[in-house]
Each structure stands twice: as C-alpha cells, then as structure tokens.
Design an enzyme around this catalytic site. Sequence first.
Site, PDB file in Angstrom:
ATOM      1  N   ARG A  36       0.821  -1.219   0.000  1.00  0.00           N
ATOM      2  CA  ARG A  36       0.000   0.000   0.000  1.00  0.00           C
ATOM      3  C   ARG A  36       0.851   1.264   0.000  1.00  0.00           C
ATOM      4  NH1 ARG A  36      -5.023  -1.703   3.961  1.00  0.00           N
ATOM      5  NH2 ARG A  36      -6.404  -2.324   2.263  1.00  0.00           N
ATOM      6  N   GLY A 351      -7.930  -8.940   0.730  1.00  0.00           N
ATOM      7  CA  GLY A 351      -6.631  -9.175   1.363  1.00  0.00           C
ATOM      8  C   GLY A 351      -6.186 -10.630   1.297  1.00  0.00           C
ATOM      9  N   GLY A 374     -12.478  -4.313   1.266  1.00  0.00           N
ATOM     10  CA  GLY A 374     -13.863  -3.854   1.465  1.00  0.00           C
ATOM     11  C   GLY A 374     -14.272  -2.845   0.404  1.00  0.00           C
TER      12      GLY A 374
HETATM   13  N1  LIG Z   1     -14.371 -24.021   2.886  1.00  0.00           N
HETATM   14  C1  LIG Z   1     -13.956 -23.112   3.763  1.00  0.00           C
HETATM   15  N2  LIG Z   1     -14.304 -23.201   5.058  1.00  0.00           N
HETATM   16  C2  LIG Z   1     -13.878 -22.266   5.942  1.00  0.00           C
HETATM   17  N3  LIG Z   1     -13.098 -21.211   5.640  1.00  0.00           N
HETATM   18  C3  LIG Z   1     -12.729 -21.081   4.363  1.00  0.00           C
HETATM   19  C4  LIG Z   1     -13.133 -22.014   3.370  1.00  0.00           C
HETATM   20  N4  LIG Z   1     -12.606 -21.609   2.197  1.00  0.00           N
HETATM   21  C5  LIG Z   1     -11.898 -20.502   2.440  1.00  0.00           C
HETATM   22  N5  LIG Z   1     -11.960 -20.180   3.745  1.00  0.00           N
HETATM   23  C6  LIG Z   1     -11.272 -19.049   4.411  1.00  0.00           C
HETATM   24  O1  LIG Z   1     -11.743 -17.814   3.930  1.00  0.00           O
HETATM   25  C7  LIG Z   1     -10.819 -16.847   4.330  1.00  0.00           C
HETATM   26  C8  LIG Z   1     -10.849 -15.644   3.440  1.00  0.00           C
HETATM   27  O2  LIG Z   1     -12.154 -15.173   3.367  1.00  0.00           O
HETATM   28  P1  LIG Z   1     -12.509 -13.662   2.999  1.00  0.00           P
HETATM   29  O3  LIG Z   1     -12.058 -12.772   4.102  1.00  0.00           O
HETATM   30  O4  LIG Z   1     -13.956 -13.666   2.663  1.00  0.00           O
HETATM   31  O5  LIG Z   1     -11.609 -13.387   1.690  1.00  0.00           O
HETATM   32  P2  LIG Z   1     -10.928 -12.049   1.178  1.00  0.00           P
HETATM   33  O6  LIG Z   1     -10.097 -11.447   2.292  1.00  0.00           O
HETATM   34  O7  LIG Z   1     -10.068 -12.451   0.010  1.00  0.00           O
HETATM   35  O8  LIG Z   1     -12.069 -11.166   0.793  1.00  0.00           O
HETATM   36  C9  LIG Z   1      -9.459 -17.533   4.322  1.00  0.00           C
HETATM   37  O9  LIG Z   1      -8.833 -17.310   5.551  1.00  0.00           O
HETATM   38  C10 LIG Z   1      -9.797 -19.013   4.118  1.00  0.00           C
HETATM   39  O10 LIG Z   1      -9.117 -19.874   5.000  1.00  0.00           O
HETATM   40  O1  LIG Z   2      -7.520  -2.432   5.356  1.00  0.00           O
HETATM   41  C1  LIG Z   2      -8.557  -1.882   4.984  1.00  0.00           C
HETATM   42  O2  LIG Z   2      -9.673  -2.579   4.611  1.00  0.00           O
HETATM   43  P1  LIG Z   2      -9.618  -4.024   3.799  1.00  0.00           P
HETATM   44  O3  LIG Z   2      -8.934  -5.032   4.698  1.00  0.00           O
HETATM   45  O4  LIG Z   2     -11.077  -4.360   3.575  1.00  0.00           O
HETATM   46  O5  LIG Z   2      -8.881  -3.765   2.518  1.00  0.00           O
HETATM   47  C2  LIG Z   2      -8.680  -0.380   4.888  1.00  0.00           C
HETATM   48  O6  LIG Z   2      -7.486   0.251   5.327  1.00  0.00           O
HETATM   49  C3  LIG Z   2      -9.878   0.106   5.703  1.00  0.00           C
HETATM   50  O7  LIG Z   2      -9.688  -0.196   7.053  1.00  0.00           O
HETATM   51  P2  LIG Z   2     -10.938  -0.361   8.020  1.00  0.00           P
HETATM   52  O8  LIG Z   2     -11.698  -1.596   7.560  1.00  0.00           O
HETATM   53  O9  LIG Z   2     -10.401  -0.463   9.418  1.00  0.00           O
HETATM   54  O10 LIG Z   2     -11.800   0.889   7.846  1.00  0.00           O
END
Ligand SMILES: Nc1ncnc2c1ncn2[C@@H]1O[C@H](COP(=O)(O)OP(=O)(O)O)[C@@H](O)[C@H]1O
Ligand SMILES: O=C(OP(=O)(O)O)[C@H](O)COP(=O)(O)O
Length: 394
Positions: A36, A351, A374
Amino acid sequence: MNKKSVRDIDVAGKRVFVRVDFNVPIHDGVITDDTRIRETLPTIKYLIEQGAKIILASHLGRPKGQVVEEFRLTQVAKRLSELLDGKPVAKADEAVGDAVKAQVEKLNNGDILLLENVRFYPGEEKNDPEFAKQLAELADIYVNDAFGAAHRAHASTEGIAHHLPAVSGLLMEKELEVLGKALQEPERPFTAIIGGAKVKDKIGVIENLLNIADNILIGGGIAYTFFKAQGYEIGKSLVDEEKLDLALGFIEKAKEKNVNFYLPVDIVVGDDFSEDANVQVVDVDKIPADWEGLDIGPKTREIYADVIKKSKLVVWNGPMGVFEMDKFAEGTKAVAQACAETEGYTILGGGDSAAAAEKFQLADKMDHISTGGGASLEFMEGKALPGVVALNDK
Ligand SMILES: Nc1ncnc2c1ncn2[C@@H]1O[C@H](COP(=O)(O)OP(=O)(O)O)[C@@H](O)[C@H]1O
Ligand SMILES: O=C(OP(=O)(O)O)[C@H](O)COP(=O)(O)O
C-alpha cells in the site's frame, strides 16, 4: 472517471493534504507488506516534481479514537523514506493542532510531512465536521489517494473534502478506472470468481454480478450455503442459515439471465479444521455428516481453470479453500495458476486472495491487484464510495 484528479489542478507551492491508506500489516514493529505504501509513490513523486508541500495522512489499525502506541505511523514514515531513496519524511506526533501547523509552516516545496494516525482522534470515524475543519486548516488542496478507505465516510476521507478543492490521487484514479472499466464495459466472456468465508459480505456482490458477468464461479466457504439451500448434506461446513432462500434465488436468477453459475462438483473434506485432519475427496452430494468442506476438489479445479482460461476478463475475490493449510490449498492454487495463465485481464481483490497469490508466487502474474478489500467489494456491489463522491466533478 468524472472526478478531478491531481493532474487537473495546479499544486506548485501549495500545501497539499493527501489522504493515503498506509494501513499496512505490522508484526513486532516490522512492516510485513508495504504494497500500500509503494502503490502511493506515483502520487507522492508527482507532487514532489510539481513542487507541492506534501502533508500525508493515514489511519493504521482500529485504535478507536485513542492514542495506541503500536498504531503510531513512525515505521511507516521510515519505510516511505526508504522507498523514496532516502528522501526525508518528517513525522508529526499529532494530526492537528498548533505544533502540526508549525511543522507545516516550515515545509519547503517538495518536502513531506506525515501526520500521526488520524484514528487517534474520535472525530475521525465520526466524521465530526469540527475535526474535518481542523484537518482542512492545514492545507490549500485535498487529494484522496486512499482507495482502500474510500468506502468509509470519515473526516479525513469525506468531511475534509467539503472545505478544500478536492481531487483524486493517481492510485485512486487507477483503481477506479480499472474496476470501473471492468464492470461497466467488460470484455467478454467475463468471469467472476467469488470465494472466501464472509458470506454476508459477498452476497451483495453476487447479486450485482448476476447482472453483468457471463460466468460466476463459486468456491470457498460460501459454497455450502448454496448446497444447503439445494438440500444437500453439508456436514460441519460453514453456512449462513439466514441466506438460504437468497442463495436459491441466485441460482434461479442466473438461469433467467443466462449466466453460467458454477458451484463445486467435488469437495475436499476434512474431519477437523486443522493441518492434521484426515482428508478425502467426495462428490458434492456425498459430504459425510460429521466432516467439513475445506477446499474445492480436482474435478472442480479443472472445470474452473478451463472457464478462466477461456475468459477475456476475470475478477477474483476470495480463496477457494482454507489455503493457509497446505492440505486445503490446491483449489486456490489451481485458480491462481489459471488466472496467471489466462490471456484475459485479471483483477484480484481482497486481502486474503492477494495473500494467496503471494503465497503461490503468482501475484506478479495478475494484471491488477486492488489495494482495497472492502472498498473493491462495495464498488463491485455498485455502491457509491463516500470518499469518491465527495471529490470535485470534472
Ligand atoms: N471451505 C472453507 N471453510 C472455511 N473457511 C474457508 C473455506 N474456504 C476458504 N476459507 C477461508 O476464507 C478466508 C478468506 O475469506 P474472505 O475474508 O472472505 O476473503 P478475502 O479477504 O479475500 O475477501 C481464508 O482465511 C480461508 O481460509
Ligand atoms: O484495510 C482496509 O480494509 P480491507 O482489509 O477491507 O482492505 C482499509 O485500510 C480500511 O480499514 P478499516 O476496515 O479499518 O476501515
């Protein structure tokens, strides 16, 4: 983009307040991923070249309106200075007030001052007009380059824009252009891949994608809500019971709209959520009652890879399985590999998906990795981003 960018105004000799998203992972005082920071360098370098007095502001973590020592931006200032080949980056201990004003006064053209974490002040997240005014008093121009925080209506991302000429930075502009173009005039076939664990967060995206994508590939933890909705046994797999009807509705809507809606046909199940779990591959209608679906199976990987390789545009958000554990990483790896090999344009958001691409050393094979998780999701849902809306129109 219909918003003015930093290139559209004269910044020479002006005090320019640049909101960046330097919310980087820091472990034991060490920045573990500086993507970033690196991504904002074009804007910062542009402002240096133009002779602006640069005031940078960011949040780090969620300190909830108080000073939390571990969330100070000291390490970030050091890293930014290194990335600028040793150019000094002054660091303020506060974000507003007389001491900061005095530091700003001393800036020469091309100098950089990084303010302290704006979330140390309760007014930031409340978008308090008084705090926004205090921030605005430091500068002549406002530049928003914090795409990752553009979905937040906070004082430094939204409120301040009402007090100063307000334009986008170059990273913000690039993110909005890439994502905007992808969604508004998609190259076809356009394939969206949605995985991960946050069903609630991703449902809205799927709804919007049904209107624009040709293919939707579902994986990760969110797939099981669809299976349960169709009446399959899902064992101990992740599920959002409140979204079953909605999930079924999506399958119907996809048929009506001629969208190819792919769900996994086979699953890697484990008898425990751990590296030591016993593992088997089963067809989707054969998930044992006390096992848990943790990755997409080999048949699914092949089908998904084939669709991805035939696509002109691929947008991917969310891993296909629990890729952090090697036993359940193959599905995500196969999708990452297919994204790396396809001739289509690939956009990665979120992420964990970006971390997965890094893990498989395929990140540099993607065409665009968004700095906002997000924010990119909300953008893909078709929601207006407050940090963008507040900027001046062209
Ligand atoms: N079948 C599953 N059951 C539980 N957790 C899962 C499964 N498939 C993926 N995950 C978990 O989902 C997490 C990421 O989800 P999410 O936060 O929605 O993705 P991103 O950060 O890419 O948007 C990962 O830590 C992964 O381990
Ligand atoms: O890391 C961030 O969000 P993201 O993990 O959804 O990309 C941004 O810096 C926003 O942070 P916040 O979700 O604490 O407002």
